[in-house]
Design a protein around this motif. Structure first.
Motif, mmCIF file in Angstrom:
data_model
loop_
_atom_site.group_PDB
_atom_site.id
_atom_site.type_symbol
_atom_site.label_atom_id
_atom_site.label_comp_id
_atom_site.label_asym_id
_atom_site.label_seq_id
_atom_site.Cartn_x
_atom_site.Cartn_y
_atom_site.Cartn_z
ATOM 1 N N TYR A 49 0.838 -1.123 -0.001
ATOM 2 C CA TYR A 49 -0.190 -0.091 0.021
ATOM 3 C C TYR A 49 0.936 1.307 0.027
ATOM 4 O O TYR A 49 0.308 2.239 -0.654
ATOM 5 C CB TYR A 49 -0.792 -0.057 1.303
ATOM 6 C CG TYR A 49 -2.012 1.273 1.419
ATOM 7 C CD1 TYR A 49 -1.580 2.241 2.148
ATOM 8 C CD2 TYR A 49 -3.113 1.083 0.583
ATOM 9 C CE1 TYR A 49 -2.658 2.997 2.296
ATOM 10 C CE2 TYR A 49 -3.848 1.995 0.700
ATOM 11 C CZ TYR A 49 -3.851 3.292 1.504
ATOM 12 O OH TYR A 49 -4.649 4.030 1.567
ATOM 13 N N SER A 108 -7.916 4.196 -2.177
ATOM 14 C CA SER A 108 -7.018 4.355 -3.283
ATOM 15 C C SER A 108 -7.374 4.400 -4.933
ATOM 16 O O SER A 108 -7.258 5.046 -5.606
ATOM 17 C CB SER A 108 -5.984 3.029 -3.154
ATOM 18 O OG SER A 108 -5.445 3.154 -2.211
ATOM 19 N N ASN A 127 -7.629 8.927 -3.498
ATOM 20 C CA ASN A 127 -7.575 9.455 -2.045
ATOM 21 C C ASN A 127 -8.682 10.308 -1.539
ATOM 22 O O ASN A 127 -8.512 11.056 -0.677
ATOM 23 C CB ASN A 127 -6.236 10.323 -1.905
ATOM 24 C CG ASN A 127 -5.296 9.586 -1.210
ATOM 25 O OD1 ASN A 127 -5.581 8.426 -0.753
ATOM 26 N ND2 ASN A 127 -4.198 10.139 -0.990
ATOM 27 N N HIS A 178 -6.659 8.870 -11.530
ATOM 28 C CA HIS A 178 -5.692 9.981 -10.915
ATOM 29 C C HIS A 178 -6.211 11.284 -10.850
ATOM 30 O O HIS A 178 -6.679 11.925 -12.033
ATOM 31 C CB HIS A 178 -4.130 9.997 -11.769
ATOM 32 C CG HIS A 178 -3.495 8.685 -11.201
ATOM 33 N ND1 HIS A 178 -3.527 7.535 -11.869
ATOM 34 C CD2 HIS A 178 -2.635 8.426 -10.124
ATOM 35 C CE1 HIS A 178 -2.716 6.566 -11.367
ATOM 36 N NE2 HIS A 178 -2.168 7.164 -10.233
ATOM 37 N N HIS A 195 -1.330 5.175 -6.259
ATOM 38 C CA HIS A 195 -2.403 4.375 -5.340
ATOM 39 C C HIS A 195 -2.213 2.969 -5.625
ATOM 40 O O HIS A 195 -1.924 2.612 -6.854
ATOM 41 C CB HIS A 195 -3.530 5.134 -5.401
ATOM 42 C CG HIS A 195 -3.420 6.466 -5.122
ATOM 43 N ND1 HIS A 195 -3.100 7.163 -4.079
ATOM 44 C CD2 HIS A 195 -4.125 7.452 -6.077
ATOM 45 C CE1 HIS A 195 -3.325 8.398 -4.245
ATOM 46 N NE2 HIS A 195 -3.914 8.634 -5.609
#
Lengths: 669, 179, 99
Positions: free
Chosen positions: A111, A359, A363, A462, A485
Motif C-alpha cells: 500500500y 486508493s 484518495n 488519478h 495508489h
C-alpha cells in the motif's frame, strides 16, 4: 527455552527491526525496508507461538512467570526492574498483536509503496509494535507506563506521518495531548499503588491487594478511577474519545493497526490485567461499565450519519471497544478478550478494504461519491462484506459469537446488569445498520466515475492530490501521500493479508462456541481465577438463547439497511429533512469537541494568557529583574569606590585604620 | 627649663608641619619641612638621643631636603586649582585625620601603661651617644645595618633608571628637549 | 616632661601629615607630607626608647631614616620622570588604574 525467553525474543525482534530500518534509511532499498519490517514482526509472532506452546505444556495453575533482566533502581524500598510477566493473558495479547501486525505490515508493503517516507513508516510501525508488546508483557507498573508512553508517541508519529499536512499534524497533537491526560491518570494510580502496597510488581500487587484493601475503600476506588482515566484516554472512550476520528488523518494501515486492533485495546487489556483491583472497587468497575455502554451508544449513533468512510469505521471501533470495556468491567473477562481478538480481525480487515477503496478513488474518502465498486473491485468488495458481516454479528461469524457472549454474561449477572444486555442489543442493531449502510452505499449501484474507469481500463483514476478533509491541493513530495495508489487487486501482499483476515473474521469464532469448545475461556481461566465474578457462567441454554436474539437483531439490522439504501433510496434524504435537528446533532458528533473546547481549552488558554501577562511579567520577571537591579545597584556603589583617584584610596585607607583603632579602643576599655 | 624648650620645639614642629600642608608654593613647603626637622632635632636632644638628633640634622635636613630643593627647582611648582575634584574629599580628609588623632591620644592618655606618666628611668651618661649607638649598630644590629645599606644602593640605582633620559632609537611620546 | 607629651605630639604630627596627603594634589607636597608622617613615627620611637631606657629604639629610628631617604629618592625619580614626559604633575590626573 522457557516461555519467558521466548517472550524476551518477542520484544527483541520488533525493536531490532525498527532500529535497523531507521539506521539504514538511506542505504536500504525500499523493498528491503518493508521486508525487514514484516519479517521482524513475523519472527515475533513465531516466538509468541513458541511461548504459547511452552505455556500449554505446563500445569494450568503454574502458567505464570515473571522474568527480570535488570534492576533499574533498588533503593530505599523502591525496587523497579526491567521485568516481564508471561501468563495466558499476556501471551494471548502478544499473539493477537503480532499476528494482526504481521498481516498489516504485509499490507503496508504494497500500500505504501509509492510513498517517499517508506522507511520511516516501517521503522515507526515496528517501533509501535515493540511498544505495544512492551505494554502487554510488562511485569510491573513502571514498565507498563513506559510501554504506554511509547505507544502514545508511536501513535503521534504515525498519525502525523504525512507531516506536511496541517490537518494531520493537528490531529497528531490532539491525540498526544489527550493521551498525556491518560498518562497522568496512570502514573498517579501507580504512585498510589506503591504508596499503599509498597511494590510495583504485578504478582506482589495482586497478591497483597485483597489483604490490604477493604471492598470499596476510597483508596482502591481512587486507584481504579485513575486507571480508568488512562484506559479511557487510550481506548477513546467518553469523554476522552475526541482524538480517534481525527486520527484517521494517518495512512490507512496505521488506522487499521493502531486505531482498530492494537493501541485502542490497551485500555481493555489494562482493566483485564488489574481486574483484582477492580473486584475490590465495584463502584469503579460499574462506572467503567456505564462509560463503556454510553460510548457504545453515542458512537453508534454518530456512525449512522458519517459520510467519511474511515471516520465511520473509526466510530464503529469506538463503539466496539465500548463493548469490550463493558465486558471486562462487569466480569466477562474472557468474553471481552475474545471480542478484542475477533474485533482486531474484522476491524483491521474493514480498514484494509477501505484503504483499497480510497486508493481507487484517488484518495477521496467521501462515501457520497462512491458507488458501484462491487463490480469494479471484486476481491476488495468480498473481503469488505466479510468484515461487515462479522462486525454486524451475522450468525456464524466471529463477531456473532464474541459480542453476544458479553451480553449473555451481563444477563447472567442479573439485577442492574440486565440494562447492559438490553442496551447492548440496541447497540448491536445500530451496528448492523451503520455497517451495512456503508456496504450498500459503496458496493452496489451504478459505478461512479472512478469505478467506471477501473472497469473500462483497469487503471486507477488519478486526480490532483488533495487533502480529503480540507480539499487543499498537495504535492506528492515527502511529508505528503505518494503519487501512486495501490489497490488490493493489483498488489499480492495486500491480497494475502486481506484474505487471511477475511478467513479469520468469518471462522475464528468457532474456537469459542458455547457448550462446545470454549478454548479461550479455558485458556484464560487461570488468570481470572481469583475473581469471584469469573464464577458466574451463563448456562449453555442461556448462551444459545442470547445468540439467537443476537442473530435476529443482526438480520433485522441488515434488513433495515437494505430497505433504506437499496429498496427506498429516497428515504434517507427524507429522514434527514424530517429530523434535521437530530441529524445536525449527530453530524457534529454530539458537540463533544465544542464542549471540550469550552470546558478545557478556553480556560487553559485564558490561564496561560493571564500567567503571561501578570504572573510572568510581574512576579517572575520582577524577581529576576529585581535581583539584577539589586546586584547592579550594589556593584555601582562599589564601582564608585574605584574611581582611580589615589587620594580617595588613601582616604579609605586612613579611615579604615581609624576604624580599626576605634575598635581596639573599645575592646580594650 | 626643659618644658620651655619642649614647648618651643613643639610649636616649631607643629608650625612647620602646618606650613608643609598649607603652603601653595612647593618650595615654601620644603622650607617649612626643614624648619620642622630642626625642631624635631631639638626634641631628640631633649630625649637624650644625641646621635639621632645629629643624624636628623645632617642626613635629613642636610641631604634629603637638599635633594628636594634640587627637584623643586627643576620641576617648578605651580599652584593647584582651588576646588577639589573629588566630592567631599577635603572635609572627609580633615575629619578622618582628626578622628585618628583623637583616638591615638585617647589610647595614649588613658592607657594602662603607667610608665607613660613618668619621666623615664635614670639613664647612664653615655645614653644616646654616637659611641653607644655605633656599638649597637655593629654588634647587635649588624644585619639590619648592612641590609639598609643594600637598600640604599638599590634605591639609588632605581632612581637613576627612573629618571633616565630615553634613548634616541626607542619610540617616544612627548619626549622632552635636550636636558 | 612626661613621655606622654612627646607621644601625643607625635600623634598630632602624624595626623597633620595624613591631612596633607589627603588634601594636596601635587606629588611633591604629598611626598613631603609622607616625610612628616615618618618623622612623627621617629619621634615616637625615640620617646619610647627614652622611656624604656633602651637604645634600640634609636637604632630603629636611624633605620627608619634610611628607609625614608630611599623612598624619597625613588619618589623624586618618579616625579622627574613624570615631568620629563610632560604629563601633568597632578595626582588626580594620573588615574589609569580606575575600576
Amino acid at each position: 527455552m522457557s516461555a519467558t525467553s521466548w517472550a524476551w525474543l518477542v520484544l527483541l525482534f520488533p525493536l531490532v527491526g525498527s532500529i535497523a530500518i531507521a539506521l539504514g534509511f538511506r542505504t536500504l532499498p525500499s523493498k528491503a525496508a518493508g521486508l525487514i519490517g514484516t519479517a521482524a514482526i513475523g519472527a515475533a509472532f513465531i516466538c509468541g507461538i513458541a511461548a504459547l506452546v511452552c505455556l500449554l505444556g505446563e500445569d494450568p495453575e503454574a502458567r505464570h512467570h515473571a522474568s527480570s533482566l535488570w534492576d533499574y533502581a533498588s533503593v530505599a524500598g523502591l525496587n523497579i526492574r526491567l521485568g516481564i510477566y508471561v501468563d495466558p493473558l499476556s501471551v494471548f495479547m502478544v499473539l493477537v498483536v503480532t499476528g494482526v501486525s504481521t498481516l498489516i505490515h504485509l499490507y503496508s508493503y504494497g500500500y505504501m509503496q509509492s510513498d517517499q517516507g517508506y522507511h520511516r513508516f516501517f521503522s515507526y510501525l515496528n517501533f509501535f509494535v515493540f511498544s505495544m508488546l512492551l505494554l502487554v508483557l510488562a511485569g510491573n507498573f513502571v514498565l507498563l507506563i513506559v510501554g504506554w508512553a511509547f505507544v502514545g508517541f508511536a501513535s503521534y508519529a504515525l498519525i502525523s506521518f504525512w507531516y506536511r499536512r496541517k490537518t494531520a499534524t493537528k490531529a497528531g497533537m490532539k491525540a498526544f495531548v489527550i493521551n498525556v491526560v491518560g498518562d497522568i491518570g496512570l502514573v498517579l494510580a501507580a504512585f498510589l499503588i506503591f504508596r499503599e502496597l509498597g511494590t510495583f510488581e504485578y504478582e506482589d500487587v495482586f497478591a497483597k491487594a485483597p489483604q490490604v484493601f477493604h471492598t470499596n475503600e476510597w483508596t482502591v476506588v481512587a486507584i481504579c478511577l485513575l486507571l480508568l482515566v488512562g484506559a479511557f484516554a487510550k481506548s477513546a472512550q467518553l469523554p476522552f474519545h475526541t482524538w480517534l476520528p481525527d486520527a484517521m488523518e494517518g495512512p490507512t494501515p496505521v488506522s487499521s493497526l493502531i486505531h482498530a486492533a492494537t493501541m485502542v485495546t490497551a485500555g481493555v487489556y489494562l482493566i483485564a490485567r488489574t481486574h483484582t483491583l477492580f473486584v475490590l472497587a465495584p463502584t469503579a468497575a460499574d462506572i467503567a461499565a456505564f462509560v463503556g455502554l454510553a460510548t457504545l451508544l453515542v458512537a453508534g449513533t454518530i456512525a449512522l450519519v458519517m459520510t467519511d468512510l474511515k471516520r465511520a469505521i473509526a466510530y464503529s471501533t469506538m463503539s466496539q471497544i465500548g463493548y469490550m470495556i463493558m465486558g471486562v468491567s462487569i466480569g466477562a473477562y474472557s468474553a471481552g478478550m475474545f471480542h478484542l481478538m475477533t474485533h482486531a480481525f474484522f476491524k483491521a480487515l474493514l480498514f484494509m478494504a477501505a484503504g483499497s477503496f480510497i486508493s481507487a478513488m484517488a484518495n477521496k474518502q467521501n462515501i457520497d461519491e462512491m458507488s458501484g465498486f462491487g463490480k469494479a473491485m471484486r476481491f476488495t468488495s468480498i473481503t469488505f462484506v466479510c468484515g461487515a458481516l462479522a462486525l454486524a454479528a451475522f450468525p456464524g461469524t466471529s463477531g456473532f459469537f464474541s459480542k453476544d457472549e458479553i451480553l449473555a454474561y451481563a444477563h447472567a449477572r442479573g439485577g442492574m446488569y440486565d440494562i447492559f444486555q438490553i442496551l447492548g442489543y440496541f447497540g448491536a442493531l445500530l451496528t448492523a445498520i451503520y455497517t451495512f449502510r456503508l456496504v450498500f452505499r459503496v458496493l452496489p449501484g451504478k459505478p461512479c466515475k472512478e469505478a467506471q474507469e477501473l472497469i473500462d481500463t483497469g487503471h486507477l483514476a488519478h486526480e490532483t492530490p488533495r487533502n480529503p478533509a480540507s480539499g487543499e491541493e498537495e504535492d506528492t513530495d515527502v511529508g505528503f501521500p505518494g503519487a501512486e495508489h495501490h489497490i488490493a487487486e493489483q498488489s499480492p501482499g495486500m491480497k494475502i493479508a486481506m484474505g487471511v483476515l477475511a478467513f479469520l473474521a468469518l471462522f475464528a469464532g468457532l474456537v469459542q462456541v458455547p457448550g462446545l469448545d470454549e478454548t479461550i475461556t479455558h485458556f484464560l481461566d487461570p488468570v481470572f481465577a481469583d475473581s469471584p465474578l469469573a464464577e458466574i457462567v451463563p448456562s449453555v441454554g442461556a448462551s444459545w438463547a442470547g445468540l439467537a436474539i443476537g442473530a435476529a437483531i443482526s438480520v433485522v439490522g441488515i434488513g433495515i439497511a437494505y430497505w433504506l439504501y437499496i429498496l427506498r433510496p429516497e428515504m434517507p434524504a427524507a429522514l434527514i429533512r424530517r429530523f434535521g435537528w437530530l441529524h445536525t446533532f449527530l453530524v457534529n458528533k454530539w458537540y463533544f469537541d465544542e464542549l471540550i473546547d469550552v470546558l478545557v481549552v478556553r480556560p487553559a488558554l485564558a490561564i496561560g494568557r493571564f500567567a503571561n501577562r501578570f504572573f510572568e511579567r510581574f512576579v517572575v520577571d520582577g524577581l529576576v529583574t529585581g535581583t539584577e537591579e539589586t546586584v547592579r545597584g550594589a556593584s555601582s556603589v562599589a564601582h564608585r569606590l574605584q574611581n582611580g583617584f589615589v587620594r580617595s584610596y588613601a582616604l579609605i585607607l586612613i579611615a579604615g585604620f581609624a576604624g580599626l583603632a576605634l575598635y581596639f579602643l573599645i575592646v580594650q576599655s | 627649663m626643659e618644658a620651655v624648650i619642649f614647648f618651643l620645639a613643639a610649636i616649631g614642629a607643629i608650625g612647620g608641619a602646618i606650613g608643609v600642608v598649607a603652603m601653595q608654593n612647593p618650595f615654601y613647603s620644603v622650607l617649612a619641612l626643614v624648619a620642622h626637622l630642626f625642631s624635631l632635632a631639638a626634641l631628640f636632644l631633649l630625649l637624650t638621643s644625641a646621635f639621632v638628633a645629629a643624624a636628623q640634622v645632617v642626613v635629613y635636613a642636610g641631604a634629603v631636603m637638599v635633594l628636594y630643593v634640587f627637584v623643586v627647582a627643576y620641576v617648578g611648582g605651580g599652584g593647584e586649582p582651588v576646588a577639589d575634584p573629588i566630592h567631599g574629599q577635603r572635609f572627609l580628609g580633615i575629619l578622618v585625620a582628626s578622628i585618628l588623632f583623637v583616638e591615638l591620644s585617647a589610647a595614649i592618655l588613658s592607657s594602662a601603661l603607667l610608665a607613660l606618666g613618668t619621666h623615664g628611668p635614670d639613664v647612664p651618661a653615655g645614653f644616646g651617644d654616637p659611641a653607644a649607638i655605633g656599638r649597637l649598630l655593629l654588634e647587635k644590629f649588624l644585619l639590619p645595618f648592612e641590609a639598609s645599606s643594600i637598600l640604599l644602593l638599590i634605591a639609588a640605582v632605581g632612581a637613576i633608571v627612573l629618571a633616565q633620559r630615553k634613548r634616541e632609537s626607542e619610540p617616544q611620546e612627548g619626549v622632552s628637549g635636550p636636558a | 616632661m612626661n613621655i606622654e607629651w612627646y607621644i601625643v605630639l607625635s600623634a598630632l604630627l602624624f595626623a597633620i601629615g595624613a591631612v596633607g596627603i589627603l588634601v594636596r594634589r601635587s606629588p611633591m607636597v604629598i611626598l613631603l607630607c609622607l616625610e612628616l608622617m615618618l618623622n612623627a613615627g621617629n619621634l615616637a620611637l625615640v620617646a619610647f626608647s627614652r622611656e624604656v631606657g633602651n637604645q634600640q629604639g634609636q637604632v630603629f629610628a636611624l633605620v627608619v631614616m634610611v628607609i625614608a631617604a630611599c623612598e624619597v629618592v625613588v619618589g623624586l625619580g618618579l616625579i622627574v620622570a613624570i615631568f620629563r614626559r610632560k604629563l601633568p604633575l597632578n595626582v588626580d590626573d594620573l588615574r589609569e588604574l580606575r575600576g
